[in-house]
Design an enzyme around this catalytic site. Sequence first.
Site, PDB file in Angstrom:
ATOM      1  N   SER A  77      -0.461  -0.891   1.239  1.00  0.00           N
ATOM      2  CA  SER A  77       0.163  -1.519   0.077  1.00  0.00           C
ATOM      3  C   SER A  77      -0.332  -0.841  -1.189  1.00  0.00           C
ATOM      4  O   SER A  77      -1.444  -0.300  -1.225  1.00  0.00           O
ATOM      5  CB  SER A  77      -0.166  -3.020   0.044  1.00  0.00           C
ATOM      6  OG  SER A  77       0.599  -3.693  -0.929  1.00  0.00           O
ATOM      7  N   ASP A  78       0.504  -0.870  -2.213  1.00  0.00           N
ATOM      8  CA  ASP A  78       0.110  -0.276  -3.486  1.00  0.00           C
ATOM      9  C   ASP A  78       0.892  -0.941  -4.609  1.00  0.00           C
ATOM     10  O   ASP A  78       1.985  -1.474  -4.390  1.00  0.00           O
ATOM     11  CB  ASP A  78       0.365   1.235  -3.511  1.00  0.00           C
ATOM     12  CG  ASP A  78      -0.426   1.915  -4.616  1.00  0.00           C
ATOM     13  OD1 ASP A  78      -1.615   2.204  -4.383  1.00  0.00           O
ATOM     14  OD2 ASP A  78       0.115   2.111  -5.709  1.00  0.00           O
TER      15      ASP A  78
END
Length: 201
Positions: A77-78
């Site tokens: 995730s980012d």
Amino acid sequence: MTGLAGSGIVLASNSGSRKAMLEAAGVAFTAQAAEVDERALEAEMDGAEPAEIAQALAAAKAAAVSAEQPGALVLGSDSLVEVDGRRFDKPTSRDNAAAHLRFFSGKVMTLHSAAALARGGQIVWVDSDFARLRVRELSDAFIESYLDAEWPAVSYCVGVFRIEGPGVQLFEAIMGDQFTVLGMPLLPVLDALRGEGALPS
């Protein structure tokens, strides 16, 4: 970690907020931070839309950890922040954090949060969402007192805030999903985990 999921989910992050989201949702997982040169990947994608960059970073993190743990389903995730057409990364110093906050003052922040799943080193799913956060007018005195309380914890946070903490004081309005604001589009992630057989449907 105990939860509703079977074994084999790995979160490619040491983010406290992402861990807390999965734990609260009853998802069992282990965590392993991904070794990815985020700035180099962003430079390669210069000119791309922020959502595309966030998705690429999430996918790169998932793929990197998946290559080391081929039997696991890896979640990367980012998040990226955009204000007035400028993209902002995590602050590099307290002075840099203060400069970010002064720029954000009185403006609308667009926060893009992406997630990706990888298995056997291959991406099997990717998605993203965005939220808009209206930053109130911030005085220099507030910025200094805020950083006195929150630095260096917010050095790991794009946007220089933890919405679950004093960071909520930066904003006068938030338009978007709460999980996206926390840094991961959780509902699509849970749906994808079910689709991959990692959660009961």
